[in-house]
Structures are given as structure tokens and as C-alpha cells.
Design a protein around this motif. Structure first.
Motif, PDB file in Angstrom:
ATOM      1  N   PRO A 163       0.822  -1.228   0.000  1.00 55.91           N
ATOM      2  CA  PRO A 163       0.000   0.000   0.000  1.00 55.91           C
ATOM      3  C   PRO A 163       0.848   1.266   0.000  1.00 55.91           C
ATOM      4  CG  PRO A 163       0.019  -1.009   2.179  1.00 55.91           C
ATOM      5  CD  PRO A 163       0.704  -1.981   1.251  1.00 55.91           C
ATOM      6  N   GLU A 164       0.337   2.283  -0.696  1.00 51.11           N
ATOM      7  CA  GLU A 164       0.970   3.592  -0.759  1.00 51.11           C
ATOM      8  C   GLU A 164       0.079   4.607  -0.050  1.00 51.11           C
ATOM      9  OE1 GLU A 164       3.988   4.527  -2.378  1.00 51.11           O
ATOM     10  OE2 GLU A 164       4.282   2.356  -2.331  1.00 51.11           O
ATOM     11  N   PRO A 165       0.635   5.733   0.386  1.00 55.27           N
ATOM     12  CA  PRO A 165      -0.168   6.740   1.106  1.00 55.27           C
ATOM     13  C   PRO A 165      -1.364   7.262   0.312  1.00 55.27           C
ATOM     14  CG  PRO A 165       2.162   7.174   1.390  1.00 55.27           C
ATOM     15  CD  PRO A 165       2.063   6.091   0.375  1.00 55.27           C
ATOM     16  N   ASP A 166      -1.272   7.272  -1.036  1.00 55.53           N
ATOM     17  CA  ASP A 166      -2.365   7.807  -1.853  1.00 55.53           C
ATOM     18  C   ASP A 166      -3.472   6.785  -2.124  1.00 55.53           C
ATOM     19  OD1 ASP A 166      -1.138   6.096  -3.642  1.00 55.53           O
ATOM     20  OD2 ASP A 166      -0.775   7.617  -5.187  1.00 55.53           O
ATOM     21  N   GLY A 167      -3.348   5.596  -1.549  1.00 54.66           N
ATOM     22  CA  GLY A 167      -4.370   4.572  -1.754  1.00 54.66           C
ATOM     23  C   GLY A 167      -4.042   3.571  -2.845  1.00 54.66           C
ATOM     24  N   SER A 168      -3.061   3.880  -3.679  1.00 53.70           N
ATOM     25  CA  SER A 168      -2.642   2.926  -4.713  1.00 53.70           C
ATOM     26  C   SER A 168      -1.797   1.826  -4.057  1.00 53.70           C
ATOM     27  CB  SER A 168      -1.846   3.638  -5.804  1.00 53.70           C
ATOM     28  OG  SER A 168      -0.637   4.176  -5.275  1.00 53.70           O
ATOM     29  N   ARG A 169      -1.449   0.821  -4.854  1.00 51.25           N
ATOM     30  CA  ARG A 169      -0.625  -0.266  -4.326  1.00 51.25           C
ATOM     31  C   ARG A 169       0.513  -0.553  -5.303  1.00 51.25           C
ATOM     32  NH1 ARG A 169      -3.127  -2.879   0.077  1.00 51.25           N
ATOM     33  NH2 ARG A 169      -1.554  -4.532  -0.092  1.00 51.25           N
ATOM     34  N   ARG A 170       1.725  -0.611  -4.791  1.00 47.33           N
ATOM     35  CA  ARG A 170       2.917  -0.823  -5.617  1.00 47.33           C
ATOM     36  C   ARG A 170       3.180  -2.315  -5.766  1.00 47.33           C
ATOM     37  NH1 ARG A 170       8.644  -0.974  -5.519  1.00 47.33           N
ATOM     38  NH2 ARG A 170       9.581   0.418  -7.060  1.00 47.33           N
ATOM     39  N   LEU A 171       3.276  -2.760  -7.031  1.00 49.69           N
ATOM     40  CA  LEU A 171       3.517  -4.176  -7.295  1.00 49.69           C
ATOM     41  C   LEU A 171       4.968  -4.552  -7.014  1.00 49.69           C
ATOM     42  CD1 LEU A 171       1.617  -4.823 -10.656  1.00 49.69           C
ATOM     43  CD2 LEU A 171       0.845  -5.268  -8.329  1.00 49.69           C
ATOM     44  N   ILE A 172       5.155  -5.801  -6.628  1.00 53.01           N
ATOM     45  CA  ILE A 172       6.513  -6.316  -6.507  1.00 53.01           C
ATOM     46  C   ILE A 172       7.082  -6.463  -7.918  1.00 53.01           C
ATOM     47  CG2 ILE A 172       6.010  -7.488  -4.337  1.00 53.01           C
ATOM     48  CD1 ILE A 172       5.704 -10.095  -5.849  1.00 53.01           C
ATOM     49  N   PRO A 173       8.404  -6.590  -8.088  1.00 51.15           N
ATOM     50  CA  PRO A 173       9.006  -6.675  -9.426  1.00 51.15           C
ATOM     51  C   PRO A 173       8.440  -7.830 -10.254  1.00 51.15           C
ATOM     52  CG  PRO A 173      10.686  -6.277  -7.773  1.00 51.15           C
ATOM     53  CD  PRO A 173       9.428  -6.560  -7.024  1.00 51.15           C
ATOM     54  N   GLU A 174       8.476  -7.673 -11.583  1.00 51.49           N
ATOM     55  CA  GLU A 174       7.910  -8.670 -12.489  1.00 51.49           C
ATOM     56  C   GLU A 174       8.507 -10.059 -12.267  1.00 51.49           C
ATOM     57  OE1 GLU A 174       7.937  -7.721 -16.597  1.00 51.49           O
ATOM     58  OE2 GLU A 174       6.537  -6.031 -16.400  1.00 51.49           O
ATOM     59  N   ARG A 175       9.801 -10.119 -12.028  1.00 57.77           N
ATOM     60  CA  ARG A 175      10.433 -11.429 -11.830  1.00 57.77           C
ATOM     61  C   ARG A 175       9.802 -12.159 -10.647  1.00 57.77           C
ATOM     62  NH1 ARG A 175      16.737 -11.231 -10.999  1.00 57.77           N
ATOM     63  NH2 ARG A 175      16.515 -10.264 -13.052  1.00 57.77           N
ATOM     64  N   GLU A 176       9.553 -11.422  -9.563  1.00 60.93           N
ATOM     65  CA  GLU A 176       8.929 -12.022  -8.386  1.00 60.93           C
ATOM     66  C   GLU A 176       7.476 -12.395  -8.669  1.00 60.93           C
ATOM     67  OE1 GLU A 176       9.551 -10.137  -4.556  1.00 60.93           O
ATOM     68  OE2 GLU A 176      11.185  -8.959  -5.439  1.00 60.93           O
ATOM     69  N   LEU A 177       6.786 -11.537  -9.422  1.00 61.70           N
ATOM     70  CA  LEU A 177       5.394 -11.840  -9.772  1.00 61.70           C
ATOM     71  C   LEU A 177       5.306 -13.137 -10.569  1.00 61.70           C
ATOM     72  CD1 LEU A 177       3.876  -8.374 -10.787  1.00 61.70           C
ATOM     73  CD2 LEU A 177       3.204  -9.796  -8.841  1.00 61.70           C
ATOM     74  N   GLN A 184      -4.395   1.014  -9.068  1.00 61.04           N
ATOM     75  CA  GLN A 184      -5.074   2.244  -8.655  1.00 61.04           C
ATOM     76  C   GLN A 184      -6.560   2.147  -8.985  1.00 61.04           C
ATOM     77  OE1 GLN A 184      -2.990   4.996 -11.177  1.00 61.04           O
ATOM     78  NE2 GLN A 184      -4.206   4.471 -12.973  1.00 61.04           N
ATOM     79  N   ALA A 185      -7.334   3.045  -8.401  1.00 58.22           N
ATOM     80  CA  ALA A 185      -8.759   3.110  -8.723  1.00 58.22           C
ATOM     81  C   ALA A 185      -8.906   3.627 -10.148  1.00 58.22           C
ATOM     82  CB  ALA A 185      -9.481   4.035  -7.753  1.00 58.22           C
ATOM     83  N   PRO A 186      -9.663   2.948 -10.999  1.00 54.34           N
ATOM     84  CA  PRO A 186      -9.817   3.396 -12.388  1.00 54.34           C
ATOM     85  C   PRO A 186     -10.691   4.628 -12.485  1.00 54.34           C
ATOM     86  CG  PRO A 186     -11.260   1.557 -11.972  1.00 54.34           C
ATOM     87  CD  PRO A 186     -10.439   1.725 -10.727  1.00 54.34           C
ATOM     88  N   GLY A 187     -10.495   5.392 -13.548  1.00 58.47           N
ATOM     89  CA  GLY A 187     -11.362   6.523 -13.839  1.00 58.47           C
ATOM     90  C   GLY A 187     -12.575   6.069 -14.636  1.00 58.47           C
ATOM     91  N   PRO A 188     -13.403   7.017 -15.084  1.00 58.21           N
ATOM     92  CA  PRO A 188     -14.638   6.660 -15.782  1.00 58.21           C
ATOM     93  C   PRO A 188     -14.457   6.385 -17.275  1.00 58.21           C
ATOM     94  CG  PRO A 188     -14.495   9.025 -15.550  1.00 58.21           C
ATOM     95  CD  PRO A 188     -13.294   8.461 -14.845  1.00 58.21           C
ATOM     96  N   ASP A 189     -13.212   6.398 -17.765  1.00 60.95           N
ATOM     97  CA  ASP A 189     -12.989   6.292 -19.210  1.00 60.95           C
ATOM     98  C   ASP A 189     -13.593   5.028 -19.812  1.00 60.95           C
ATOM     99  OD1 ASP A 189     -11.637   8.610 -18.911  1.00 60.95           O
ATOM    100  OD2 ASP A 189      -9.659   7.842 -19.422  1.00 60.95           O
ATOM    101  N   VAL A 190     -13.457   3.898 -19.121  1.00 60.57           N
ATOM    102  CA  VAL A 190     -13.956   2.643 -19.680  1.00 60.57           C
ATOM    103  C   VAL A 190     -15.466   2.678 -19.802  1.00 60.57           C
ATOM    104  CG1 VAL A 190     -14.185   0.174 -19.269  1.00 60.57           C
ATOM    105  CG2 VAL A 190     -12.008   1.297 -18.856  1.00 60.57           C
ATOM    106  N   ILE A 191     -16.147   3.158 -18.761  1.00 54.41           N
ATOM    107  CA  ILE A 191     -17.613   3.233 -18.799  1.00 54.41           C
ATOM    108  C   ILE A 191     -18.048   4.250 -19.852  1.00 54.41           C
ATOM    109  CG2 ILE A 191     -19.682   3.816 -17.475  1.00 54.41           C
ATOM    110  CD1 ILE A 191     -18.317   2.768 -15.012  1.00 54.41           C
ATOM    111  N   ARG A 192     -17.341   5.377 -19.936  1.00 52.27           N
ATOM    112  CA  ARG A 192     -17.682   6.388 -20.934  1.00 52.27           C
ATOM    113  C   ARG A 192     -17.531   5.833 -22.345  1.00 52.27           C
ATOM    114  NH1 ARG A 192     -15.167  10.554 -18.909  1.00 52.27           N
ATOM    115  NH2 ARG A 192     -13.156  10.117 -19.867  1.00 52.27           N
ATOM    116  N   THR A 193     -16.442   5.108 -22.592  1.00 50.72           N
ATOM    117  CA  THR A 193     -16.228   4.501 -23.906  1.00 50.72           C
ATOM    118  C   THR A 193     -17.329   3.491 -24.221  1.00 50.72           C
ATOM    119  OG1 THR A 193     -13.836   4.779 -23.721  1.00 50.72           O
ATOM    120  CG2 THR A 193     -14.626   3.157 -25.322  1.00 50.72           C
ATOM    121  N   TYR A 194     -17.718   2.724 -23.208  1.00 48.01           N
ATOM    122  CA  TYR A 194     -18.769   1.720 -23.394  1.00 48.01           C
ATOM    123  C   TYR A 194     -20.074   2.380 -23.827  1.00 48.01           C
ATOM    124  CZ  TYR A 194     -22.420  -1.618 -22.130  1.00 48.01           C
ATOM    125  OH  TYR A 194     -23.529  -2.421 -22.148  1.00 48.01           O
TER     126      TYR A 194
END
Length: 237
Positions: free
Chosen positions: A18-32, A67-77
Motif C-alpha cells: 500500500p501507498e499513502p495515496d491509496g494505490s498499491r505498488r507491485l513487486i518486481p515482475e520477476r517475483e510476480l 489504482q482506482a480506475p477513472g470513468p474512461d472505460v464506462i464512458r467509452t462503453y
């Protein structure tokens, strides 16, 4: 790795920090890759899908974040549905009426005096712009008024749906408002009912009266529908 994109996103949340802004930082791709037991190619394909819908962002020099997505996907739909003919102005108007009836009731329960004054100022702006013949500005004030109801309620679900519908709603509002203004005869002060019908909604919200707000917003839609329906029926003649 799970088959659905939603389940994959939940897996990533469990493998992130978790990050202070509410987003979440992924571990490196190799670990994933190791934790999910997938190839780097398969992982990157899924990450790109999440990035496309706004759930994931790559910050150069910092890492990859959920992160929390914006409305772009719903707007495009909604915009694409309308352009393809699977969604028309009548259906948009019907959905808007049902949604805003609920929102107006909740706005009446939650509104402050300042909220009500902002709404009243937008109705005043509608009236003034229509009287001056600036119908585009009047429509923008009208849209801002209805967006203001959602802002008062401040529910992420309602906000996302409304924002996603915004572009299609804007087109529908311009069309319906143009028909309404063409059909109406302004009063002695140059005011039209298309604009003034918003005042009872403001009054109900200012009084924190949910029942009055429900009645006022329904009356708003009834009057608007009657005006535009009469215009549509007269058009062929």
C-alpha cells in the motif's frame, strides 16, 4: 494465474504494497512470475489489459501501481453503444430519470446550505443564459446542476456511472433542451419552465426534505418529457 481479469487483479493486490495515496505498488515482475507461476509474456499481457482499463499505471523510475480506475472505460462503453445504435436518447433519458430520482432524495438528506446555494446559482445561470439566447451555456449550467446532485451524495458508484454517462448524456441533453426551448413561450421575465422547474428541486434540497425532493425531481422530468413529446409529435407536420 486466474482466468478472469478481476480475479487476477485481486491476486495482484495480495502481492503489492500500500501507498499513502491509496494505490498499491507491485513487486518486481520477476517475483510476480515466480509467485504466480507464469511466464513473463503471459504476465505482461495481463498487466497491459489492466493498464488499458485504467486499473494499473507504470510510473517511470518508480514502479508499477494498482489504482482506482477513472470513468474512461464506462464512458467509452456508453459512447460506443450509442454510436452503434444499441443505445438511444430515450433509453439514456430513462436511465437518467431513475438514477437521479434516487440521487435527489439522498442529496436532500445530505446537503448543506452551501450545497443548496451552489445549485440555486446554477439555476439562476440557466435562466440568465436562456434569456440571453446563449443556449449552449444554459445547457452547460443544466448539466452542472445535475452533476451537482451527484457531488452532494458523493457515492463512488453513482459518481462513476454518472461520469461514464456524461458524454452520451451531454448529447442527449443538448437535443432535448433544444426541442424544449423551441416549444416553450417565455414568461414576461423571459424565463422558461425548462429552467425554472429546477427551483423546486433546490428548495426541497435546501429544506433537507427527501419526499419533496423526490416529488420535485419527478415533476422536473414529467414537465420536460411533456414539452419534448409535444415538440416531437408536431415535427412531422
Amino acid at each position: 494465474m486466474h482466468d478472469t481479469l478481476e480475479a487476477f487483479a485481486i491476486q495482484l493486490i495480495d502481492l503489492s504494497h500500500p501507498e499513502p495515496d491509496g494505490s498499491r505498488r507491485l513487486i518486481p515482475e520477476r517475483e510476480l512470475c515466480a509467485r504466480l507461476d507464469v511466464s513473463r509474456g503471459a504476465l505482461r499481457e495481463r498487466l497491459s489489459q489492466l493498464e488499458y482499463i485504467g486499473v494499473l499505471s507504470r510510473r517511470q523510475g518508480h514502479g508499477t501501481y494498482l489504482q482506482a480506475p477513472g470513468p474512461d472505460v464506462i464512458r467509452t462503453y456508453f459512447t460506443t453503444m450509442r454510436a452503434l445504435g444499441f443505445l438511444d436518447s430515450t433509453e439514456i433519458a430513462e436511465a437518467r430519470e431513475m438514477l437521479e430520482t434516487v440521487v435527489a432524495v439522498q442529496a436532500a438528506r445530505r446537503a448543506t446550505a452551501a450545497d443548496a446555494e451552489r445549485l440555486r446559482a446554477l439555476v439562476d445561470e440557466m435562466v440568465a443564459c436562456t434569456a440571453a439566447g446563449d443556449h449552449d451555456a444554459a445547457t452547460e449550467a443544466d448539466l452542472a446542476f445535475h452533476a451537482g446532485l451527484f457531488r452532494i451524495v458523493d457515492n463512488p458508484v453513482f459518481t462513476m456511472v454518472h461520469t461514464g454517462l456524461a458524454y452520451a448524456l451531454q448529447q442527449a441533453m443538448h437535443e432535448r433542451r433544444a426541442r424544449a426551448i423551441a416549444a416553450e413561450t417565455p414568461d414576461a421575465d423571459g424565463r422558461t419552465e425548462t429552467d425554472t422547474i429546477h427551483y423546486p428541486v433546490v428548495d426541497a434540497i435546501a429544506a433537507n426534505d427527501p419526499d419533496a425532493a423526490r416529488d420535485a425531481i419527478r415533476r422536473h422530468f414529467e414537465i420536460h418529457s411533456l414539452i419534448t413529446l409535444d415538440t416531437a409529435e408536431e415535427a412531422p407536420a
